[in-house]
Motif scaffolding. Structure first.
Motif, PDB file in Angstrom:
ATOM      1  N   GLY A 198       0.818  -1.214   0.000  1.00 28.86           N
ATOM      2  CA  GLY A 198       0.000   0.000   0.000  1.00 28.86           C
ATOM      3  C   GLY A 198       0.842   1.250   0.000  1.00 28.86           C
ATOM      4  O   GLY A 198       0.538   2.236  -0.692  1.00 28.86           O
ATOM      5  N   TYR A 199       1.919   1.240   0.764  1.00 31.88           N
ATOM      6  CA  TYR A 199       2.877   2.355   0.799  1.00 31.88           C
ATOM      7  C   TYR A 199       3.472   2.584  -0.587  1.00 31.88           C
ATOM      8  O   TYR A 199       3.524   3.715  -1.097  1.00 31.88           O
ATOM      9  N   ARG A 200       3.923   1.505  -1.224  1.00 28.86           N
ATOM     10  CA  ARG A 200       4.519   1.613  -2.553  1.00 28.86           C
ATOM     11  C   ARG A 200       3.505   2.143  -3.566  1.00 28.86           C
ATOM     12  O   ARG A 200       3.831   2.996  -4.406  1.00 28.86           O
ATOM     13  N   ALA A 201       2.278   1.623  -3.498  1.00 29.31           N
ATOM     14  CA  ALA A 201       1.243   2.029  -4.457  1.00 29.31           C
ATOM     15  C   ALA A 201       0.944   3.517  -4.344  1.00 29.31           C
ATOM     16  O   ALA A 201       0.760   4.204  -5.362  1.00 29.31           O
ATOM     17  N   ALA A 202       0.904   4.035  -3.125  1.00 25.85           N
ATOM     18  CA  ALA A 202       0.633   5.461  -2.938  1.00 25.85           C
ATOM     19  C   ALA A 202       1.742   6.310  -3.551  1.00 25.85           C
ATOM     20  O   ALA A 202       1.470   7.315  -4.228  1.00 25.85           O
ATOM     21  N   LEU A 203       3.003   5.930  -3.316  1.00 24.09           N
ATOM     22  CA  LEU A 203       4.124   6.692  -3.870  1.00 24.09           C
ATOM     23  C   LEU A 203       4.113   6.641  -5.392  1.00 24.09           C
ATOM     24  O   LEU A 203       4.269   7.670  -6.068  1.00 24.09           O
ATOM     25  N   GLU A 204       3.925   5.431  -5.940  1.00 19.09           N
ATOM     26  CA  GLU A 204       3.960   5.278  -7.399  1.00 19.09           C
ATOM     27  C   GLU A 204       2.824   6.035  -8.063  1.00 19.09           C
ATOM     28  O   GLU A 204       3.005   6.648  -9.118  1.00 19.09           O
ATOM     29  N   THR A 205       1.642   6.004  -7.451  1.00 18.38           N
ATOM     30  CA  THR A 205       0.499   6.729  -8.015  1.00 18.38           C
ATOM     31  C   THR A 205       0.760   8.233  -8.029  1.00 18.38           C
ATOM     32  O   THR A 205       0.329   8.945  -8.939  1.00 18.38           O
TER      33      THR A 205
END
Length: 339
Positions: A198-205
């Protein structure tokens, strides 16, 4: 359920005495491991299930098994199970599947000797042999917040860990942070991996580069939050915000920040995960992702009681929603943050 084979037949097939098979059924420890395994496998193959009768406890027991029985996290789970069993006129037995109270003995030995109406297993998992042991004694089980994939046929109660990691990181991004660190829990655990994702997805988005050096693996204890926090905060270009895998690690991070003379949230924003009572009491009060631990435990307890009464749940997997709780540990970064 009708027995497919008598104890004597299983004993002959296993090459042991009937009393030895009885000892295995009753969870006695004085059976050689290889013999126990052979008998357990035959019990499972023959679909043997103990009939409940006069030997069952007069006051029904529900077994609550923790991987490690410690911290305020466990107290929230115990409270939820107690809320349910109190209404049912039952009692709760607490035990560990690992950690300092397990004494090197399989947790299933104690469960089988106590013969509870069911087992709620917290932050752990069941291997095939353990599942066979419980099934052959007609002891239903539910896994709460499973450490690994419990399997399609195992009832499980969890929470939306991925959404929680996403919400925590988006909150920091919305405040203007771009260099955001993470102190995660153990990678083998499903909940930890989901929060990292979830952390990675937020940054990538948001178009922010994921920096591997800013992601550290902890163990969900205070000490790892302190240790990994010191390493992150001593980086030449340190993060201006850190998301921790749970509240205990956030408290360790608070200690690391104080040791280095950093103020929260003026110099460093912190977000935790769980929303334990202590999150409201620390200074400053901790912004965190609320994991509904008490409600999760209530659902798991009701599910296992229903299973003990022969009622199949409508679904074998229940995930309760997480919620971001904003308090005083987060603020905009103190300077322009180049990620």
């Amino acid at each position: 359920m009708t027995r497919a084979a008598t104890l004597a037949e299983i004993a002959r097939e296993a090459g042991v005495s009937t009393p030895t098979v009885s000892k295995v059924l009753n969870g006695r420890a004085d059976v050689a491991p290889a013999t126990r395994e052979r008998v357990e496998e035959l019990l499972h193959q023959h679909g043997y299930q103990r009939r409940r009768g006069s030997s069952a406890p007069s006051s029904p027991l529900l077994e609550l098994v923790f991987h490690e029985l410690e911290s305020a996290w466990a107290m929230e789970v115990i409270r939820g199970v107690e809320n349910v069993v109190r209404e049912e006129g039952m009692n709760v037995v607490l035990s560990e599947s690992a950690g300092r109270l397990s004494l090197g003995q399989s947790w299933t030995d104690g469960v089988l000797s106590r013969r509870p109406i069911g087992v709620v297993l917290v932050l752990s998992g069941l291997d095939q042999a353990q599942q066979a042991q419980l099934t052959s004694r007609d002891i239903p089980f539910v896994v709460m917040d499973p450490a690994g994939d419990p399997g399609q046929d195992v009832p499980a109660v969890g929470t939306t860990n991925w959404n929680g990691g996403l919400a925590a990181t988006r909150h920091l991004l919305d405040l203007g942070h771009r260099r955001i660190g993470m102190i995660a829990g153990p990678r083998p655990m499903m909940c930890s991996r989901a929060r990292i994702d979830g952390y990675r997805a937020a940054l990538e988005t948001a178009g922010v580069t994921v920096v591997p050096a800013l992601i550290r693996e902890g163990d969900f204890h205070h000490e790892s939050g302190y240790r990994e926090g010191l390493e992150l905060l001593r980086l030449p270009d340190r993060p201006t915000a850190i998301f921790t895998g749970n509240d205990l690690q956030a408290l360790g991070l608070y200690e690391a920040a104080r040791e280095l003379g950093l103020r929260i949230p003026e110099d460093l924003s912190v977000v935790g995960f769980d929303d334990l009572p202590v999150a409201r009491w620390v200074g400053p009060p901790l912004t965190t992702v609320r994991q509904p631990l008490t409600e999760m435990a209530e659902v798991a307890a009701r599910m296992v009681i229903d299973l003990s009464r022969g009622h199949q749940p409508a679904t074998l997997r229940v995930d309760l929603a997480t919620t971001l709780v904003e308090r005083s540990s987060t603020a905009p970064p103190p300077r322009a943050d180049e990620g």
